[in-house]
Design an enzyme around this catalytic site. Structure first.
Site, PDB file in Angstrom:
ATOM      1  N   ASP A 102      -8.119   1.650   1.822  1.00 13.46           N
ATOM      2  CA  ASP A 102      -7.780   2.641   2.843  1.00 13.46           C
ATOM      3  C   ASP A 102      -8.556   3.935   2.758  1.00 13.46           C
ATOM      4  O   ASP A 102      -8.183   4.918   3.370  1.00 13.46           O
ATOM      5  CB  ASP A 102      -6.271   2.938   2.767  1.00 13.46           C
ATOM      6  CG  ASP A 102      -5.774   3.745   3.965  1.00 13.46           C
ATOM      7  OD1 ASP A 102      -6.353   3.601   5.052  1.00 13.46           O
ATOM      8  OD2 ASP A 102      -4.825   4.516   3.802  1.00 13.46           O
ATOM      9  N   HIS A 153       0.850  -1.190   0.000  1.00 13.35           N
ATOM     10  CA  HIS A 153       0.000   0.000   0.000  1.00 13.35           C
ATOM     11  C   HIS A 153       0.886   1.241   0.000  1.00 13.35           C
ATOM     12  O   HIS A 153       1.592   1.513   0.965  1.00 13.35           O
ATOM     13  CB  HIS A 153      -0.898  -0.015   1.234  1.00 13.35           C
ATOM     14  CG  HIS A 153      -1.754   1.207   1.354  1.00 13.35           C
ATOM     15  ND1 HIS A 153      -2.917   1.353   0.640  1.00 13.35           N
ATOM     16  CD2 HIS A 153      -1.608   2.341   2.071  1.00 13.35           C
ATOM     17  CE1 HIS A 153      -3.453   2.523   0.936  1.00 13.35           C
ATOM     18  NE2 HIS A 153      -2.679   3.144   1.799  1.00 13.35           N
ATOM     19  N   HIS A 197      -6.749   9.515  -1.495  1.00 16.72           N
ATOM     20  CA  HIS A 197      -7.443   9.503  -0.213  1.00 16.72           C
ATOM     21  C   HIS A 197      -6.672  10.107   0.959  1.00 16.72           C
ATOM     22  O   HIS A 197      -7.135  10.000   2.114  1.00 16.72           O
ATOM     23  CB  HIS A 197      -7.908   8.077   0.131  1.00 16.72           C
ATOM     24  CG  HIS A 197      -6.797   7.106   0.364  1.00 16.72           C
ATOM     25  ND1 HIS A 197      -6.492   6.110  -0.527  1.00 16.72           N
ATOM     26  CD2 HIS A 197      -5.921   6.968   1.378  1.00 16.72           C
ATOM     27  CE1 HIS A 197      -5.484   5.397  -0.065  1.00 16.72           C
ATOM     28  NE2 HIS A 197      -5.120   5.899   1.093  1.00 16.72           N
ATOM     29  N   ASP A 212       0.687   5.209  -0.372  1.00 15.74           N
ATOM     30  CA  ASP A 212      -0.115   6.426  -0.484  1.00 15.74           C
ATOM     31  C   ASP A 212       0.530   7.349  -1.512  1.00 15.74           C
ATOM     32  O   ASP A 212       1.718   7.661  -1.419  1.00 15.74           O
ATOM     33  CB  ASP A 212      -0.203   7.121   0.868  1.00 15.74           C
ATOM     34  CG  ASP A 212      -1.084   6.375   1.846  1.00 15.74           C
ATOM     35  OD1 ASP A 212      -2.226   6.071   1.478  1.00 15.74           O
ATOM     36  OD2 ASP A 212      -0.637   6.093   2.969  1.00 15.74           O
TER      37      ASP A 212
END
Length: 1013
Positions: free
Chosen positions: A374, A262, A579, A264
């Site tokens: 997420d 993951h 996000h 970001d």
């Protein structure tokens, strides 16, 4: 038998931690290291390779915040190491246990080939296996000294979130850079002991398997020679084989492991650093794929692939090879893992259009599922949008963070506002960074809500956010846990395979209807208001540019539709819907750059629209209406004079005076246009709003009441607003001035000025225009508060059992009561352009042009009447991770619309967000399309992406009921097809009398591809 459990457990832990783990590397020799500090921003490899390096010693501090230090490392494998597995081991001075929020590096060969990243939990780079002995090793290592922004666990603010304020003090101390022998037998023993010990500790005290493992470990430790761990490792492993080979129970839960990292796209680091994080992690992943044939890695976010393609072509080539080999699985089908609530409907559609097309164009793969672990809640239009983009499944994780209620399902059918269902899964392991620890395995089984109905779940494994992704240690754990008594079984497989098996096993899974509301991170609807405003305005400017570019392409000879520019601008907006950007939870650097990008996007889109309009020719001044609804309203000319005009939907009209129904009168602080009468009190609130058409007072108490609350959440400052914020507040009732600033037959306006707090000011202009019941409140805030939230309240005299808030392609109803803990937890919610309250026969809407967060509550008055209050969340002042969040100027408008139906709210929401445009143009080309039929609402008009010249129209049913009507075109129509979101044909559309017949179920989205005659 005496209970020896404690002695055995303590013995195993000490021997593992202090003897076995420390013997994994059998011998080391240091590299010779030199360093060069890159000035300013990161530089290309070629520039670093040509730089002058200086000697560098271990134990030396290095790395200013956000700096890049290049290290040249030279060494030689000793001749006597021939036949051994040899690696480079590099410790940049890693700190703490958060692998993605600190220093990391990418190791290159001297020809610029990226080899592998170095991360806190992944510090090795393979040199040779087996070594020949005598090999020369020469690396160039690009090391990023990224600061640990949350090092103080939310207890302190930090200037480290922007390179402009971070300073230049070195952050890290380089510990080691060695060439080392990996003792494979000891390394495997380390993992054997870890897996068995962790399993043992998770089993019950009365479980025979726990005691069996304990005694097996105890006996095996007797064989460990503390003076020769390496020499005795094989014997210890042999002793542990029986414990590791006992098969799992037939009914054991199955966990489908999917490699994951993951990352970001921006968060506690800027976008430029994410570009490097992706290259580091993807280098690791492709290296691991070479080592483990059974490894499968799932990776979303087409934007990150594009960054690697453009900046790291050698890593990109390795990704392409891994995809061909079936070890790399593109998933998700979105441009980025966007926020789940805030992007507009068309933007969510474009996330899938751009994301899925990228994967199809570059890999020949159409992704089948939505991978969105997420985001901070998920809107109820997602099932339909996802299915229309060709998706079959949906995966998320974040709802497990709920503050109050435990979500009741892990595998279920999710039903959206239109009735579309999509097969959905929440991994019960409750993380998207799994490592197959004993605790995680136990938690997944313990949590799993579908016991008795299904027996499998998914676990994304690997370190995220620059932590390097999956590791060989995690893969080894998965192999040991494939079939082990006392544990769930692990199989590494593609997520499509998991979802196919899960759906086959559990076709009658339970159904969850409506939004997936996260009972946490509710402040993300409000934090960093300028970023949110930039998004909202960009979405509407894109709509405007596409409409008028399409109009010009149809009617202006020689005009060329700007495909590439619109594609690039859409991708910029989609990126910033990530996000942690759009929700306002990133560092200052990210939001500073986002605001600059939105300003650039606005300039380009205004220019594109102006170019398209001017291509229609010059002549008279005309008014252009981008809204899908006819409009009759006041617009200002170039010199500021108000003019009342009537303009058709998606069309234009001459800038000439039309006669308004009734002029505006201003009497003191009372504004009256024959539709509404508004009284502004001495304190600047609305003391009365009377709907003259209905003959009723709208407000139960003073409206536009500005209330300043103390706002310090328990933990995540920029993310959270906790319920206790309501308990301490100040009403802003001390107006410094209340003055009439416009008194014209077409416009009446009163300006209210306030000063409060730490030097903050608010100037609001309350405006009533001829012909409209809408009361606009243009707001200019100079904000200097800390740990506060500012809300604007409208208490209306309506007994509303629920509120309706616009979401993507429709609206959602939420109860105004708090009967259960689920309703009580929704004390702050999101919406788009409007919120509507109604009782039978009468409704009121609150419209906005850039806010998202709000709350709705109701009370019963002593007279028996009910007051239902909508409060918009305007600005906040969190201090972590950006200590200057929301400080400074904000300009936006919100409005009260008395006597409003849902249809009125929809129309006025478009109107406020799509101001009429005045420009010179020749003639009046017909609107590209005109929709007839109540509830049939056009959302997008554009040319087809394949440059065929076809016109693509996306429309939806906006009231929540069935709709029938027609879509007429302003050009000869030769054919029409219904398509998916990617403009691929599904079926022919019915054409009657030259128009397309439209029949829609509630909130249905329909994309039409129109062939020109």
């Amino acid at each position: 038998m005496h209970d020896e459990s404690r002695r055995i457990e303590e013995r195993v832990q000490r021997l593992h931690d202090q003897r076995i783990k420390t013997a994994v590397y059998a011998a080391t020799v240091p590299f010779e290291v030199e360093a060069w500090q890159a000035p300013g921003e990161p530089v290309p490899f070629e520039e670093a390779a040509a730089a002058s390096y200086e000697p560098f010693s271990m134990g030396t501090p290095w790395g200013p915040p956000w700096g890049t230090t290049w290290f040249r490392m030279r060494g030689q494998v000793p001749a006597e190491w021939a036949g051994r597995r040899v690696e480079a081991v590099i410790d940049l001075g890693f700190v703490g246990d958060w692998p993605g929020n600190q220093a990391e590096a990418l190791v290159h060969l001297t020809d610029g080939t990226p080899l592998k990243a170095v991360n806190p939990l992944n510090q090795y780079v393979a040199i040779a296996n087996p070594a020949q002995g005598g090999e020369s090793v020469d690396y160039l290592v690009e090391a990023a000294s990224n600061p640990d922004i949350l090092a103080d666990n939310f207890s302190k603010t930090t200037p480290l979130g922007d390179k402009l304020t971070a300073g230049d003090k070195p952050l890290y101390t380089f510990r080691a850079a060695d060439i080392a022998i990996l003792d494979e037998e000891v390394w495997h023993l380390d993992l054997d002991v870890q897996v068995l010990r962790e399993l043992m500790l998770e089993l019950g005290e009365h479980d025979p398997r726990r005691h069996e493992i304990a005694h097996a470990l105890d006996r095996a430790m007797d064989l460990l020679d503390l003076d020769d761990v390496s020499g005795s490792a094989a014997a210890v492993r042999e002793a542990l084989k029986p414990a590791l080979s006992r098969p799992a129970h037939a009914s054991a839960h199955t966990i489908s492991g999917v490699g994951h990292a993951h990352i970001d796209s921006a968060w506690l680091w800027p976008i430029r650093e994410t570009k490097r994080k992706t290259s580091r992690t993807f280098s690791n992943v492709t290296s691991l794929a070479d080592e483990y044939d059974d490894f499968i890695f799932a990776c979303s976010q087409a934007q990150q692939y594009e960054w690697v393609r453009d900046n790291y072509p050698k890593v990109w080539a390795r990704i392409q090879e891994s995809v061909k080999n079936g070890q790399w699985a593109p998933v998700g089908g979105m441009w980025v893992e966007s926020d789940g609530n805030l992007p507009g409907g068309e933007a969510v559609a474009r996330q899938f259009v751009h994301g899925k097309r990228f994967f199809m164009d570059h890999f020949g793969i159409e992704t089948k599922g939505v991978w969105l672990p997420d985001s901070f809640g998920y809107n109820a239009a997602y099932p339909q949008i996802a299915k229309l983009a060709g998706n079959e499944w949906f995966l998320t994780q974040k709802i497990s963070w709920n503050q109050t209620n435990k979500f009741p399902h892990h595998t279920f059918w999710w039903e959206g506002i239109d009735g579309t269902r999509i097969f959905t899964h929440f991994p019960p392991v409750d993380t998207y960074n799994a490592r197959f620890s004993g605790e995680e395995m136990s938690r997944a089984v313990r949590n799993y809500s579908e016991k008795g109905g299904a027996s499998r779940s998914l676990a994304p494994f690997g370190w995220g956010d620059g932590g390097g992704g999956p590791t060989r240690e995690i893969m080894e754990r998965a192999r040991r846990l494939a079939d082990l008594e006392g544990s769930a079984k692990v199989v590494v497989e593609h997520p499509d395979e998991f979802f196919a098996k899960a759906r086959e096993e559990y076709p009658d899974a339970p159904v969850w209807v409506g939004e997936l509301y996260l009972e946490l991170h509710r402040a993300t609807y409000t934090s960093q208001a300028r970023t949110k405003q930039g998004n909202r305005r960009s979405e509407h400017l894109l709509r405007e540019a596409e409409l008028w570019a399409t109009t010009a392409a149809l009617h202006a000879p020689g005009y060329s539709y700007p495909y590439e520019k619109l594609d690039r601008l859409w991708k910029t907006v989609l990126l910033h819907q990530f996000h942690d950007i759009l929700p306002g939870s990133s560092i200052a650097w990210v939001h500073r750059e986002a605001e600059a990008e939105y300003a650039r996007v606005a300039r380009e889109l205004h220019a594109l629209t102006a170019e398209a309009v001017s291509a229609l020719g010059t002549g008279e001044s005309r008014v252009f209406n981008t809204s899908p609804y006819d409009r009759a309203e006041v617009v200002r000319t170039a010199d500021g004079a108000p003019v009342y005009v009537e303009v058709p939907a998606s069309g234009s009209a001459p800038l000439t005076d039309a006669a308004p129904p009734q002029p505006v009168t201003v009497d003191g602080r009372v504004l009256d246009n024959g539709l509404v009468r508004v009284e502004v009190a001495e304190d600047g609130t609305l003391s009365s709003v009377r709907d003259l058409r209905a003959g009723r007072e709208v407000l139960a108490e003073p409206g536009n009441l500005l209330r300043l609350h103390t706002d310090l959440p328990n933990y995540w400052d920029a993310w959270d607003i906790d319920k206790h914020y309501k308990n301490r507040y100040t009403d802003l009732l001390d107006a410094t001035s209340v003055t009439v600033v416009e008194q014209d037959p077409l416009i009446g306006a009163v300006r209210v000025e306030r000063a409060f707090g730490k030097g903050s000011t608010i100037t609001q202009t309350i405006t009533v225009r001829a012909g409209s019941p809408r009361i606009d409140i243009e707001t200019d805030i100079d904000w200097h508060e800390t740990e506060k939230i500012l809300k604007a309240a409208f208490p209306v005299d309506i007994r509303a059992p629920h509120s309706s808030a616009e979401i993507q392609f429709g609206h959602i109803q939420r109860p105004t009561h708090t009967n259960t803990s689920w309703e009580s937890a929704r004390f702050e919610v999101s919406g788009h352009r409007w919120v509507h309250l109604a009782e039978p026969g009468y409704g009121v809407a609150v419209i906005n042009d850039s806010t998202y967060g709000h709350d709705v509550s109701r009370t019963v008055r002593e007279d028996g009447g009910t007051t239902t209050t909508v409060r918009l969340s305007l600005v906040r002042a969190p201090r972590i991770p950006d200590p200057e969040a929301d400080q400074g100027r904000h300009r936006f408008t919100y409005a009260l619309l008395p006597g409003a139906t849902v249809e009125d709210a929809v129309a006025e929401g478009y109107s406020l967000n799509l101001p009429l445009r005045v420009a010179d143009a020749a003639g009046a080309p017909e609107p590209v399309v005109s929709a007839e039929g109540e509830g049939v609402t056009v959302e997008a008009v554009k040319l087809a992406d394949d440059a065929s010249g076809d016109v693509v129209v996306r429309l939806y049913e906006s009231r929540g009921g069935r709709a029938t009507g027609t879509l007429r075109t302003g050009f000869p129509l030769a054919g029409a097809r219904i398509t998916d979101l990617l403009e691929r044909p599904l079926q022919d559309a019915e054409i009657t009398d030259g128009a397309v017949a439209v029949a829609l179920r509630p909130f249905q989205i329909l994309t039409l591809r129109l062939r020109r005659g």
